[in-house]
Design a protein around this motif. Sequence first.
Motif, short mmCIF file in Angstrom:
data_model
loop_
_atom_site.label_atom_id
_atom_site.label_comp_id
_atom_site.label_asym_id
_atom_site.label_seq_id
_atom_site.Cartn_x
_atom_site.Cartn_y
_atom_site.Cartn_z
N LEU A 119 0.83 -1.20 0.00
CA LEU A 119 0.00 0.00 0.00
C LEU A 119 0.87 1.26 0.00
O LEU A 119 0.63 2.19 -0.78
N SER A 120 1.88 1.28 0.83
CA SER A 120 2.78 2.44 0.89
C SER A 120 3.50 2.65 -0.44
O SER A 120 3.61 3.77 -0.92
N GLN A 121 3.98 1.57 -1.02
CA GLN A 121 4.67 1.68 -2.31
C GLN A 121 3.72 2.12 -3.41
O GLN A 121 4.07 2.97 -4.23
N HIS A 122 2.52 1.59 -3.40
CA HIS A 122 1.52 1.96 -4.41
C HIS A 122 1.22 3.46 -4.31
O HIS A 122 1.11 4.15 -5.33
N ALA A 123 1.11 3.96 -3.10
CA ALA A 123 0.84 5.40 -2.91
C ALA A 123 1.98 6.24 -3.48
O ALA A 123 1.74 7.26 -4.12
N LYS A 124 3.21 5.78 -3.26
CA LYS A 124 4.36 6.51 -3.81
C LYS A 124 4.37 6.45 -5.33
O LYS A 124 4.63 7.44 -6.00
N ASP A 125 4.08 5.27 -5.88
CA ASP A 125 4.08 5.10 -7.33
C ASP A 125 3.03 5.97 -8.01
O ASP A 125 3.21 6.41 -9.13
#
Length: 127
Positions: free
Chosen positions: A21-27
């Motif tokens: 979830l955190s990575q998706h938000a950054k992406d």
Amino acid sequence: MAQPRAFISFEMEDKWARDFLSQHAKDQKNDIQFYDYSVKTPFESQWKTECKKRIAATKGTIVLIGETTYKSEAVLWEIAETIRQDHYIFGIQINKDKIHSIPTGLPSKNVIRWDFYQMINWLNTWV
């Protein structure tokens, strides 16, 4: 307008979902900010004190719902604390093809399937 901060509540075995979830938000180049205050030490009063502060610094809590989340003492406490602070809360079923038990205190109408854009829509209602 800055996106609201969200506290993420999850069972440690579901850490992969929090990371995703955190990575998706950054992406997606969002302004979403997540607080991670994972239970790395035994559940104790000092942790609760610090966790209260973290929840207070956010607009609400996102509960990542996996197979054993409903049994997690820490997650149940975080849900209760979020409600006690009168903050927003919603849950996300983290497995695409499974529906897990909803933890006590989290309204079932506030639970969605894993869908990043639906999550953004929920966060945008946090004013």
